[in-house]
Design an enzyme around this catalytic site. Sequence first.
Site, short mmCIF file in Angstrom:
data_model
loop_
_atom_site.label_atom_id
_atom_site.label_comp_id
_atom_site.label_asym_id
_atom_site.label_seq_id
_atom_site.Cartn_x
_atom_site.Cartn_y
_atom_site.Cartn_z
N ASP A 164 0.78 -1.24 0.00
CA ASP A 164 0.00 0.00 0.00
C ASP A 164 0.82 1.30 0.00
OD1 ASP A 164 -1.45 -2.18 0.85
OD2 ASP A 164 -2.15 -1.27 2.69
N GLN A 212 4.24 0.55 2.27
CA GLN A 212 4.42 -0.68 3.02
C GLN A 212 5.58 -1.43 2.39
OE1 GLN A 212 1.65 -2.09 5.65
NE2 GLN A 212 2.40 0.01 5.85
N TRP A 257 1.72 -0.79 9.83
CA TRP A 257 0.83 -0.94 8.71
C TRP A 257 0.28 0.40 8.24
CZ3 TRP A 257 -2.15 -5.97 10.49
CH2 TRP A 257 -1.23 -7.03 10.49
N ASP A 301 -5.91 1.01 9.36
CA ASP A 301 -5.81 1.90 8.19
C ASP A 301 -6.53 3.24 8.39
OD1 ASP A 301 -4.61 -0.41 7.27
OD2 ASP A 301 -6.32 -1.01 6.03
N GLU A 304 -10.74 -2.54 4.13
CA GLU A 304 -9.40 -2.04 4.39
C GLU A 304 -9.27 -0.65 3.77
OE1 GLU A 304 -7.26 -5.47 2.56
OE2 GLU A 304 -6.52 -5.80 4.59
N1 DQQ Z 1 -2.13 -3.75 3.91
C1 DQQ Z 1 -1.69 -3.32 5.19
C2 DQQ Z 1 -2.91 -3.21 6.03
C3 DQQ Z 1 -3.97 -3.04 5.02
C4 DQQ Z 1 -3.55 -3.94 3.92
C5 DQQ Z 1 -0.67 -4.31 5.73
C6 DQQ Z 1 -4.18 -3.62 2.60
O1 DQQ Z 1 -2.82 -2.14 6.94
O2 DQQ Z 1 -5.24 -3.33 5.52
O3 DQQ Z 1 0.46 -4.35 4.92
O4 DQQ Z 1 -3.42 -4.06 1.53
#
Ligand code: DQQ
Length: 581
Positions: free
Chosen positions: A64, A80, A123, A189, A243
């Site tokens: 993300d 991420q 995250w 998120d 998400e």
């Molecule tokens: N990726 C993150 C989360 C999210 C997800 C974890 C969505 O916070 O919900 O790497 O791709």
Amino acid sequence: MAPMSQAWAFSFLLLLALFSSFLICSSNGERVFLYPQSPKVSSIVSKRYRTAYHFQPPKNWINDPNGPMYYNGFYHEFYQYNPNGSLWGNIVWGHSVSTDLVNWIRLEAAIERDTPSDINGCWTGSATILTGGQLVIIYTGADTEKRQVQNIVLPKNQSDPYLREWIKVGDNPVIEPVGPGLNSSQFRDPTTGWIGPDGLWRIAVGAELNGYSAALLYKSKDFLTWTRVDHPLYSSKTFSMWECPDFFAVLPGNKSGLDLSAAIPNGAKHVLKMSLDSCDKYMIGVYDLKLDTFVPDTVLEDRRLWLRIDYGNYYASKSFFDSKKGRRIIWGWTNETDSSSDDVAKGWAGIHAIPRTIWLGGDGKQLLQWPVQEIESLHTGEISHQGIELKKGDLFEIKGTDTLQADVEIDFELTSNNNTDPFDPSWLLDTEKHCREADASVHGGVGPFGLVVLASDNMEEHTTVHFRVYKSQHKYMILMCSDLRRSSLRPGLYTPAYGGFFEFDLEKEKKISLRTLIDRSAVESFGGGGRVCIMARVYPVALVDDGGARMYAFNNGSSTVRVPQLRAWSMTRAQVNVNKV
Ligand code: DQQ
């Protein structure tokens, strides 16, 4: 100008392509590879799949986009990132900066897993510029018990133009997953903050509440102490967890973006975007200030019918207000569609789609998106054609550009709408199925017409991006497909035929536009001026083999289509995270 190739050429090449599919599928449905395999076929570590102008770090896994913002002369893109390998895990916030959204300087990780409230992962989260200019990032941490909690970091030195160092506040976690019905492992998120008329900040957090999806609403005076509002911003019984919610204001028909840190003007609508079912969907509605809730204009029980930011491989998007140019920009993550062992072999996985300007159409019914203008700084060697006529079966080869790295803009004009096939609303429930069934080789009344990209010399490998025009009761519906089923001879790859529909006022608009950005393993397309966007990943064998890639405009419908204008450019390589400071 007369098309350079004839109808038979198209039919022949499609037949050949069809034949190739018999070769890779056995009668019992198992995939078998009967082609003589070149020793290079397995050479999937090839650098030639790496994109030349899409965002990615030099190696390892990314997913993300996080906390995008413009501040003090620089765009910031966090992401991420797994610092240890090319599969998901050990997630920290990678960080890059840019002055033009095209060339990126790589910095050290901004947020690392080093406190009890994020030791199991840093995250997704968002950046907010508070009144007075204080910057703040709120993100989800996976804590020592693997609960999902929300944490805050502040820049150590806000006058550092790169904002390299971020300090975790002592109050972390600032929000914990407490309260009846809240699933502590589905609570993450946080959005960018927005300010209400009471001067309080608000954020939404994606959550599973009593088994349903909810964007929970929190309020704060200082962005540190948060109180949960007794009702969600919005919730839905259609799914268990959304998400990456994104909540922002837009003015119908106005390309200017709105700053959520300021009062929202009258007449604005709000958009709630959520990531679910491996894609990003959204609703348009109003933000009821008195009730502090989002009220969608239309509620569709069947979530297959919800509007989508992108109909292809695009997830976890996040938007921000760009105060430099007064626009809203959205970033999204595009995963690899090869296998995870391919990703280990390549040493990298994941890219971000080209940042797109996003705004609400004049009818207030759907968002439009367009690649940020800055990407055009990579254009070189323009070629253009006017007045091409494409009869049924014609293929027109687009020569003179680097077909592996190109930007192509093409308008299609219908010469007649007498032949349009009738529209069946049930197709909306599964557009991919319809794109598979009515693919580029299936003749229609008006369409299919569009582009063939990354085609090998003999057309065994190719990707089509094309339209079909249908007549619904009072309107025309256009289907846009990005069909990857012949994109690679490599067996076992995930090669769907993505598709989305948009309404079209044929009398008024006349032309259907297509823009496709080709970047080696990325094919990113914008149809109808940005009404349907489709991001795709492809892994042609010919690309690894250094074989040719050809590009064509085509028509395979009964009605002739005209191309009043076709422009294409080669794209030079951008400096994406090659330099570290
Ligand atoms: N990726 C993150 C989360 C999210 C997800 C974890 C969505 O916070 O919900 O790497 O791709």
